[in-house]
Design an enzyme around this catalytic site. Structure first.
Site, mmCIF file in Angstrom:
data_model
loop_
_atom_site.group_PDB
_atom_site.id
_atom_site.type_symbol
_atom_site.label_atom_id
_atom_site.label_comp_id
_atom_site.label_asym_id
_atom_site.label_seq_id
_atom_site.Cartn_x
_atom_site.Cartn_y
_atom_site.Cartn_z
ATOM 1 N N CYS A 93 52.358 44.413 39.816
ATOM 2 C CA CYS A 93 52.049 43.869 38.483
ATOM 3 C C CYS A 93 50.658 44.334 38.045
ATOM 4 O O CYS A 93 50.443 45.521 37.836
ATOM 5 C CB CYS A 93 52.200 42.344 38.499
ATOM 6 S SG CYS A 93 52.183 41.585 36.856
ATOM 7 N N HIS B 191 57.721 41.625 40.047
ATOM 8 C CA HIS B 191 57.262 40.905 41.233
ATOM 9 C C HIS B 191 58.309 40.982 42.337
ATOM 10 O O HIS B 191 59.251 40.208 42.338
ATOM 11 C CB HIS B 191 56.952 39.448 40.864
ATOM 12 C CG HIS B 191 55.721 39.357 40.048
ATOM 13 N ND1 HIS B 191 54.473 39.239 40.600
ATOM 14 C CD2 HIS B 191 55.530 39.442 38.715
ATOM 15 C CE1 HIS B 191 53.566 39.242 39.644
ATOM 16 N NE2 HIS B 191 54.183 39.366 38.476
ATOM 17 N N GLU C 245 58.134 39.958 45.247
ATOM 18 C CA GLU C 245 58.149 38.701 46.011
ATOM 19 C C GLU C 245 58.950 37.608 45.304
ATOM 20 O O GLU C 245 59.168 36.541 45.878
ATOM 21 C CB GLU C 245 56.708 38.232 46.272
ATOM 22 C CG GLU C 245 55.970 37.645 45.078
ATOM 23 C CD GLU C 245 55.354 38.670 44.109
ATOM 24 O OE1 GLU C 245 55.724 39.854 44.177
ATOM 25 O OE2 GLU C 245 54.515 38.269 43.286
#
Lengths: 202, 224
Positions: free
Chosen positions: A77, A182, A184
């Protein structure tokens, strides 16, 4: 050991948890010299480009030194945008400048009326076949975005995504990779990308 | 193309997931950890309720939240939105607006303190102000529809969604699959939140997404 850089831009908890899930041995360097034994570097981050001001000259020197030794870096990001020359979000603050181009606000190039920030699940259109960071990821895979600024499409773009206009959603140049979304927070696809990064770090 | 989002909402009180009707009569819907496990782990998490200061927001982010939502405190001190956005970015700030249709003029009035107190503001006007102060999303709940399963308030949602350029999450009233189709089309919602129908396992998220896809609405699937 993978070094996770903490420059106080957002949430390290979920990045830590996701990297640990794919088997990373992690540490958060307290000072630039702690990067000396990093097998790979992850620059996470979400939020305002101005937050990258915390990555000052000693950090930049230490990061560039590791990349120069062939250790891979993954920017997530804001961490990806930082790899470019700069961003209209903080015009006076240079980026790392490893990738050419400047980040700009979605819609600034006259993209059709879409909501900004771009929040939610969107798909990757993979531009380059043999990009290590995208190993095992199919074009059309959906990943989670939350951002208002984007990186330009250049020769380093490995995947692009459309939200009113196309922008670079995955970049890779040599040992340097970046993802605008993202990983994650992107379920199995995101974990696969993190696993690919670990493979690069050896 | 950006998919429409389905958001499962877990309201927790005293360690139990609770759900009420019209913001009242909360009843237990189970253990929060067990319910959270029914959803996915590596997906975005937002935390709200009682966030009054930047320090509260920081604590939520440190605990793993990707976003925080502010409601009553932002009404009392709208600059709080800007302070949190400056620190974590607009994408991390959700302004939650609880609105109720006024019988006198048909407008939508904003309520604070979990629907207990009229804030003296119009929902559309407050959403615009929240956007200008740095909010990244609006979580818009219809108090009239909350927990009723009578369908989302598409009129409220469309009015607010058309007035702002940030995403609007519709909440309150989800009962059946077709309610989601309505809120994503007529209601112009970017995302829809539901609690009761998922907690009581009346509908799975997957069944809902299949229905939406069949109606031509873009949604994300875990596996094809």
């Amino acid at each position: 050991m993978i070094a996770l850089i903490d420059y106080k831009a957002g949430n390290l908890t979920s990045v830590k948890k996701a990297l640990a899930t794919v088997g990373a041995d992690l540490y958060v360097p307290a000072a630039p010299e702690d990067l000396a034994h990093a097998a790979g570097i992850v620059v996470p981050g979400v939020g305002h480009f101005g937050a990258t001001r915390a990555l000052d000259a000693p950090w930049i020197d230490a990061i560039l030194a590791r990349i120069g030794e062939g250790r891979p870096l993954l920017g997530i990001c804001l961490g990806m945008q930082w790899l470019f020359e700069g961003s209209d979000e903080a015009p006076d603050l240079p980026g790392l400048g490893l990738l050419s181009g400047r980040c700009y606000r979605l819609g600034a190039n006259g993209g059709r009326g879409v909501k900004v920030p771009h929040v939610g699940w969107n798909s990757l259109a993979i531009e380059r076949g043999e990009t290590a960071i995208l190993e095992g990821v199919d074009s059309g895979a959906q990943v989670y975005f939350t951002h208002s600024y984007v990186a330009p499409i250049t020769g380093d773009s490995a995947a692009v995504t459309e939200h009113g206009e196309n922008f670079a959603s995955v970049v890779q140049r040599g040992y340097i990779a970046g993802v605008q979304f993202h990983p994650e927070k992107s379920g199995e696809v995101g974990l696969r990308i993190l696993r690919n990064f670990l493979d690069l770090a050896g | 193309m950006l998919s429409k989002r389905i958001i499962a909402c877990l309201d927790v009180r005293n360690g139990q997931v609770v759900k009420g009707v019209n913001f009242e009569g909360l009843r237990s819907a189970g253990d929060p950890a067990a319910l959270a496990r029914r959803y996915n782990v590596f997906i975005p998490l937002s935390v709200g309720g009682g966030i009054r200061t930047e320090a509260d927001a920081a604590a939520a982010v440190d605990a793993g939240a990707d976003k925080v939502s502010v409601n009553t405190a932002a009404l009392a001190d709208p600059a709080l939105i800007t302070r949190i956005a400056d620190r974590y970015g607009s994408q991390a700030v959700i302004v939650a607006i609880d609105a109720k249709r006024e019988t006198a003029d048909g407008r939508f009035a904003v309520y604070a303190r979990s629907g207990q107190r009229a804030a003296g503001r119009d929902a559309v006007e407050w959403a615009r102000e929240a956007e200008s102060r740095g909010a990244g999303e609006i979580l818009l709940t219809s108090i009239d529809r909350d927990g009723t399963k009578a369908g989302f308030d598409c009129e409220l949602t469309a009015e607010v969604s058309s007035a702002v350029s940030i995403p609007v999450i519709a909440s309150g009233g989800a009962g059946g699959l077709e309610d989601f189709v309505d809120v994503f089309t007529a209601g112009r919602a970017d995302a829809a939140l539901a609690a009761s129908i998922f907690h009581y396992a009346e509908t799975s998220v997957r069944a809902l997404k299949e229905h939406l896809r069949g109606r031509g609405i873009s949604v994300r699937f875990l596996r094809e």
